[in-house]
Design a protein around this motif. Structure first.
Motif, short mmCIF file in Angstrom:
data_model
loop_
_atom_site.label_atom_id
_atom_site.label_comp_id
_atom_site.label_asym_id
_atom_site.label_seq_id
_atom_site.Cartn_x
_atom_site.Cartn_y
_atom_site.Cartn_z
N ALA A 29 61.59 33.52 -40.91
CA ALA A 29 62.26 32.19 -41.42
C ALA A 29 62.32 32.18 -42.82
N SER A 30 63.33 31.53 -43.58
CA SER A 30 63.23 31.40 -44.86
C SER A 30 63.57 29.73 -45.27
N ALA A 31 64.63 29.57 -45.96
CA ALA A 31 64.99 28.33 -46.40
C ALA A 31 65.05 27.62 -45.15
N GLY A 32 64.27 26.33 -44.94
CA GLY A 32 64.45 25.42 -43.88
C GLY A 32 63.41 25.77 -42.72
N GLY A 33 62.62 26.78 -42.91
CA GLY A 33 61.74 27.53 -41.97
C GLY A 33 60.79 26.37 -41.51
N VAL A 34 60.03 25.62 -42.42
CA VAL A 34 58.87 24.96 -42.15
C VAL A 34 59.66 23.89 -40.97
N GLU A 35 60.71 23.17 -41.12
CA GLU A 35 61.30 22.26 -40.35
C GLU A 35 61.48 23.15 -39.00
N ALA A 36 62.00 24.27 -38.95
CA ALA A 36 62.48 24.94 -37.68
C ALA A 36 61.05 25.40 -36.96
N LEU A 37 60.22 25.80 -37.73
CA LEU A 37 59.06 26.53 -37.05
C LEU A 37 58.02 25.11 -36.42
N SER A 38 58.21 24.05 -37.25
CA SER A 38 57.57 22.58 -36.59
C SER A 38 58.12 22.35 -35.38
N VAL A 39 59.20 22.55 -34.96
CA VAL A 39 59.78 22.27 -33.77
C VAL A 39 59.49 23.31 -32.73
N LEU A 40 59.45 24.71 -33.12
CA LEU A 40 59.16 25.75 -32.15
C LEU A 40 57.72 25.74 -31.91
N LEU A 41 56.83 25.82 -32.95
CA LEU A 41 55.34 26.13 -32.37
C LEU A 41 54.87 24.84 -31.98
N SER A 42 55.27 23.58 -32.15
CA SER A 42 54.79 22.40 -31.23
C SER A 42 54.98 22.39 -29.96
N ALA A 43 56.09 23.26 -29.42
CA ALA A 43 56.50 23.26 -28.23
C ALA A 43 55.88 24.28 -27.21
N LEU A 44 55.04 25.11 -27.94
CA LEU A 44 54.29 26.46 -27.23
C LEU A 44 53.33 25.60 -26.36
N PRO A 45 53.41 26.20 -24.90
CA PRO A 45 52.62 25.55 -24.13
C PRO A 45 51.03 25.98 -24.06
N HIS A 46 50.06 25.47 -23.82
CA HIS A 46 48.70 25.85 -23.44
C HIS A 46 48.61 27.09 -22.67
N GLY A 47 48.07 28.17 -22.94
CA GLY A 47 48.07 29.14 -21.90
C GLY A 47 49.13 30.17 -22.32
N PHE A 48 50.03 30.05 -23.26
CA PHE A 48 51.23 30.88 -23.66
C PHE A 48 50.45 32.34 -24.16
N HIS A 49 50.91 33.26 -23.36
CA HIS A 49 50.35 34.49 -23.50
C HIS A 49 50.55 35.46 -24.60
N PRO A 50 51.72 35.55 -25.15
CA PRO A 50 52.18 36.39 -25.90
C PRO A 50 51.69 36.25 -27.36
N ALA A 51 51.39 37.15 -27.99
CA ALA A 51 50.81 37.08 -29.59
C ALA A 51 52.28 36.54 -30.35
N VAL A 52 51.81 35.61 -31.17
CA VAL A 52 53.21 35.19 -32.05
C VAL A 52 52.93 35.61 -33.63
N LEU A 53 53.85 36.48 -33.93
CA LEU A 53 53.60 36.81 -35.52
C LEU A 53 54.92 36.49 -36.34
N ILE A 54 54.56 35.92 -37.51
CA ILE A 54 55.69 35.05 -38.32
C ILE A 54 55.73 35.47 -39.69
N VAL A 55 56.69 35.89 -40.30
CA VAL A 55 57.07 35.86 -41.52
C VAL A 55 57.85 34.60 -42.06
N MET A 56 57.28 34.10 -42.95
CA MET A 56 57.87 33.07 -43.71
C MET A 56 57.98 33.30 -45.17
N HIS A 57 59.25 33.22 -45.83
CA HIS A 57 59.45 33.69 -47.13
C HIS A 57 58.45 32.49 -47.88
N LEU A 58 57.37 33.01 -48.94
CA LEU A 58 56.69 32.10 -49.81
C LEU A 58 56.71 32.46 -51.09
#
Length: 210
Positions: A29-58
């Protein structure tokens, strides 16, 4: 249980077929990514198995605040990636400022100060391409909002390795250029709104059926 949201794939891939198949999720993600990731990461369920690796332009010259921003919103552990550490299932790892984040054999994480790609370090392409080499069809890659073409080549590598490709619907993105650039390189398995992406991630993690 969340209400059902229909998800269709241009390539005919069934979301239910991904349950238990995915070992790692990469996101860019880049421009607008904080808002987009806020939606996605808050919805991950407890017990979510896959590793999540993220590049956000900073900005390269300032410490990242991403862990402090996202840990209160995300049910999973959120951390800044460290060089040579094993990939941890069920953990969200962000690339640190001014370092490329890669996946190496093991799988382990690696940090690099190689030249910027698309003027960016960390680069989405670098993460996606290295993860595709390690995970192949057990990888899911998400290209989110952004204002350059980073991620397009990486998504193509994920597609070639048999991984699952997901692009934010450009009309729903804060900045549509990055999703549009990714789609210009070839079809994605899913072109979705953020709300649809949350349900797809929940199915990948085994939370519920669509």
């Amino acid at each position: 249980m969340s209400r059902s949201i229909p998800i269709e794939s241009p390539t005919g891939l069934k979301p239910e077929s991904l349950r238990g198949r995915i070992d790692a999720v990469v996101m860019g993600a880049s421009a607008g990514g904080v808002e987009a990731l806020s939606v996605l990461l808050s919805a991950l369920p407890h017990g979510f198995h896959p590793a999540v690796l993220i590049v956000m332009h900073l900005p390269r010259d300032r410490p990242s605040l991403l862990v402090s921003i996202f840990q209160p919103k995300c049910p999973l552990e959120v951390r800044e990636a460290q060089d040579k550490e094993p990939v941890q299932p069920g953990t969200v790892s962000f690339a640190p400022p001014d370092y490329h984040l890669l996946v190496d054999t093991g799988p382990t994480l690696a940090l690099s100060v190689d030249e910027p790609v698309h003027y960016s370090r960390p680069s989405i392409d670098v993460l996606f391409e290295s993860a595709a080499d390690v995970y192949g069809p057990r990888l899911a890659a998400f290209v989110l909002t952004g204002a350059n073409a980073d991620g397009a080549q990486g998504l193509e590598a994920v597609r070639a390795a048999g991984g699952v490709t997901v692009v934010q619907q450009p009309s729903t993105a804060h900045s549509p250029f990055m999703p549009q650039a990714a789609l210009a390189r070839g079809p994605a398995d899913f072109v979705l709104s953020l709300e649809q992406m949350t349900h797809l991630l929940q199915v990948m993690g085994g939370a519920h059926a669509l």
